[in-house]
Design a protein around this motif. Sequence first.
Motif, mmCIF file in Angstrom:
data_model
loop_
_atom_site.group_PDB
_atom_site.id
_atom_site.type_symbol
_atom_site.label_atom_id
_atom_site.label_comp_id
_atom_site.label_asym_id
_atom_site.label_seq_id
_atom_site.Cartn_x
_atom_site.Cartn_y
_atom_site.Cartn_z
ATOM 1 N N GLU A 92 36.629 55.630 17.810
ATOM 2 C CA GLU A 92 37.330 55.881 17.860
ATOM 3 C C GLU A 92 37.900 55.480 19.825
ATOM 4 O OE1 GLU A 92 38.758 60.720 19.596
ATOM 5 O OE2 GLU A 92 36.681 60.413 18.439
ATOM 6 N N ASP A 93 36.395 55.283 20.061
ATOM 7 C CA ASP A 93 36.186 54.934 21.366
ATOM 8 C C ASP A 93 35.011 54.242 21.374
ATOM 9 O OD1 ASP A 93 34.427 56.195 22.479
ATOM 10 O OD2 ASP A 93 35.814 58.112 22.890
ATOM 11 N N VAL A 94 34.484 53.607 22.549
ATOM 12 C CA VAL A 94 33.769 52.690 22.379
ATOM 13 C C VAL A 94 31.770 53.258 22.153
ATOM 14 C CG1 VAL A 94 34.658 50.473 24.245
ATOM 15 C CG2 VAL A 94 33.725 52.368 24.505
ATOM 16 N N PHE A 95 31.854 54.493 23.248
ATOM 17 C CA PHE A 95 30.976 55.320 23.295
ATOM 18 C C PHE A 95 30.895 55.476 21.867
ATOM 19 C CE2 PHE A 95 32.594 54.443 27.684
ATOM 20 C CZ PHE A 95 31.818 54.629 28.170
ATOM 21 N N ALA A 96 31.975 55.530 20.971
ATOM 22 C CA ALA A 96 31.398 56.833 19.850
ATOM 23 C C ALA A 96 30.836 55.920 18.614
ATOM 24 C CB ALA A 96 33.428 57.065 19.302
ATOM 25 N N GLY A 97 30.038 54.879 18.666
ATOM 26 C CA GLY A 97 29.588 54.095 18.100
ATOM 27 C C GLY A 97 29.598 52.678 17.793
ATOM 28 N N VAL A 98 28.621 51.970 17.070
ATOM 29 C CA VAL A 98 29.112 50.934 16.070
ATOM 30 C C VAL A 98 30.310 49.889 15.094
ATOM 31 C CG1 VAL A 98 28.163 48.824 15.277
ATOM 32 C CG2 VAL A 98 26.458 50.582 16.734
ATOM 33 N N SER A 99 30.512 49.430 15.727
ATOM 34 C CA SER A 99 31.932 49.070 14.573
ATOM 35 C C SER A 99 31.607 47.986 14.235
ATOM 36 C CB SER A 99 33.433 48.681 16.046
ATOM 37 O OG SER A 99 34.274 48.121 15.502
ATOM 38 N N ASP A 100 32.312 47.765 13.383
ATOM 39 C CA ASP A 100 32.828 45.978 12.581
ATOM 40 C C ASP A 100 33.435 45.223 13.470
ATOM 41 O OD1 ASP A 100 34.956 47.747 11.652
ATOM 42 O OD2 ASP A 100 35.271 47.323 9.392
ATOM 43 N N PHE A 101 33.798 44.401 12.768
ATOM 44 C CA PHE A 101 34.313 43.129 13.358
ATOM 45 C C PHE A 101 34.292 41.927 12.867
ATOM 46 C CE2 PHE A 101 29.745 42.116 13.456
ATOM 47 C CZ PHE A 101 29.191 40.511 13.425
ATOM 48 N N VAL A 102 35.671 41.188 13.124
ATOM 49 C CA VAL A 102 36.166 40.017 12.032
ATOM 50 C C VAL A 102 35.856 38.169 13.366
ATOM 51 C CG1 VAL A 102 37.986 38.637 11.118
ATOM 52 C CG2 VAL A 102 37.282 41.089 10.615
ATOM 53 N N TYR A 103 34.948 37.594 12.945
ATOM 54 C CA TYR A 103 35.538 36.254 12.715
ATOM 55 C C TYR A 103 36.254 35.239 12.716
ATOM 56 C CZ TYR A 103 32.959 31.503 13.931
ATOM 57 O OH TYR A 103 32.982 30.473 14.572
ATOM 58 N N ALA A 104 36.935 34.807 13.563
ATOM 59 C CA ALA A 104 38.145 33.498 12.956
ATOM 60 C C ALA A 104 37.651 32.192 13.493
ATOM 61 C CB ALA A 104 39.104 33.995 14.219
ATOM 62 N N PRO A 105 37.476 32.110 13.049
ATOM 63 C CA PRO A 105 37.813 30.088 13.314
ATOM 64 C C PRO A 105 38.330 29.109 14.121
ATOM 65 C CG PRO A 105 38.408 29.636 11.239
ATOM 66 C CD PRO A 105 38.080 31.875 11.689
ATOM 67 N N ARG A 106 38.169 28.676 14.670
ATOM 68 C CA ARG A 106 38.707 27.731 15.727
ATOM 69 C C ARG A 106 40.584 26.437 14.926
ATOM 70 N NH1 ARG A 106 36.946 21.923 18.048
ATOM 71 N NH2 ARG A 106 39.036 21.623 17.790
ATOM 72 N N ASP A 107 40.867 26.527 15.321
ATOM 73 C CA ASP A 107 42.355 25.323 14.110
ATOM 74 C C ASP A 107 42.884 26.588 13.211
ATOM 75 O OD1 ASP A 107 41.726 23.264 15.644
ATOM 76 O OD2 ASP A 107 40.643 22.740 14.411
ATOM 77 N N ALA A 108 42.689 28.068 13.877
ATOM 78 C CA ALA A 108 42.993 28.607 12.809
ATOM 79 C C ALA A 108 44.756 29.710 13.146
ATOM 80 C CB ALA A 108 42.285 29.843 12.026
ATOM 81 N N ARG A 109 45.594 30.891 12.424
ATOM 82 C CA ARG A 109 46.116 31.189 13.238
ATOM 83 C C ARG A 109 45.590 32.678 12.777
ATOM 84 N NH1 ARG A 109 51.055 33.959 10.969
ATOM 85 N NH2 ARG A 109 52.196 34.185 12.483
ATOM 86 N N VAL A 110 45.913 34.281 13.523
ATOM 87 C CA VAL A 110 45.497 35.201 13.597
ATOM 88 C C VAL A 110 46.188 36.181 13.397
ATOM 89 C CG1 VAL A 110 43.401 36.541 14.218
ATOM 90 C CG2 VAL A 110 43.043 34.514 14.202
ATOM 91 N N GLN A 111 46.367 37.157 12.530
ATOM 92 C CA GLN A 111 47.045 38.297 13.332
ATOM 93 C C GLN A 111 46.815 39.684 12.536
ATOM 94 O OE1 GLN A 111 49.680 40.096 10.363
ATOM 95 N NE2 GLN A 111 52.028 39.664 10.899
ATOM 96 N N ILE A 112 46.841 40.571 13.920
ATOM 97 C CA ILE A 112 46.351 42.124 14.375
ATOM 98 C C ILE A 112 47.414 42.444 13.500
ATOM 99 C CG2 ILE A 112 45.325 42.982 15.706
ATOM 100 C CD1 ILE A 112 43.754 41.584 16.976
#
Length: 288
Positions: A92-112
């Motif tokens: 919900e927000d940064v105070f709600a707890g830990v979040s999962d995440f994604v690592y994207a390498p160099r020389d790539a294209r990222v869509q969110i």
Amino acid sequence: MTHKTELYVPQGTTAHGEYILDIGPEQAGWTHSSLRVVELEPGGEHTFTTGDSEWIVLSLGGACTVRVSEEPGEPDDPNGDGTAEFDILGREDVFAGVSDFVYAPRDARVQIASGAGGRFALAGARCERRLPARYGPAPEVPVEDRGSGTCARQVRNFASADAFECDKLITVEVITPGGNWSSYPPHKHDENRPGEETELEEIYYFEIDGPNGFGYQRVFPSREGGSDVLAEVRSGDAVLVPDGWHGPSIAQPGHSMYYLNVMAGPGTERQWRICFHPAHVESTGGYR
């Protein structure tokens, strides 16, 4: 070092397009560390190329799907079509707890893409190795309670040097309860001294719990002509630390303070080694 951006970066001063914060090496006047914050409306999408940097996509509030265009045959690309896709459950927000995440390498294209909308941090660092895209589950994030009394705080080591593999990037979150100090005792990491200290450029990004909340961040010189700032910080503000002693980070009573630290540097080893200010080491309940 010549700084194109002041050390204190108020909310909105680097905003453009979908980015409500955009700090890169060119703006900061250094060589490695970057931080962007993208805000998406419901159903919104944002696409960027990673270029010469590795990036972590982290929820500051909301869920999203991250699609990374990879070279065919990467471990997370079983179909060989050059892409990897991950769902970030977020929070919900940064105070709600830990979040999962994604690592994207160099020389790539990222869509969110975010169905319900949200805010997402993109923590980056110029790097040399191209590592595979990966997902970081929230339950695997090491969480530490550091310090005691008015120096107590929580540290979420989601991409610390010993918790998650990157080439250069080191990034963690800290929650400081209202009225407490963190990033203490003052410490520095602006020299490469093997086994003792590593040279790391650092960005502090802040959010404060509750309306009208604020905190304070101190950076003071470790050398003649070094960085010197005392900033009153509010949600969306950032402070750059190219060199110098930094700390304390002080939270207003009644308002917990969050900060995201993004670090990287020129050293051949990815390490977080710091030197404490000798005048303060005996008065602390722990560091960071």
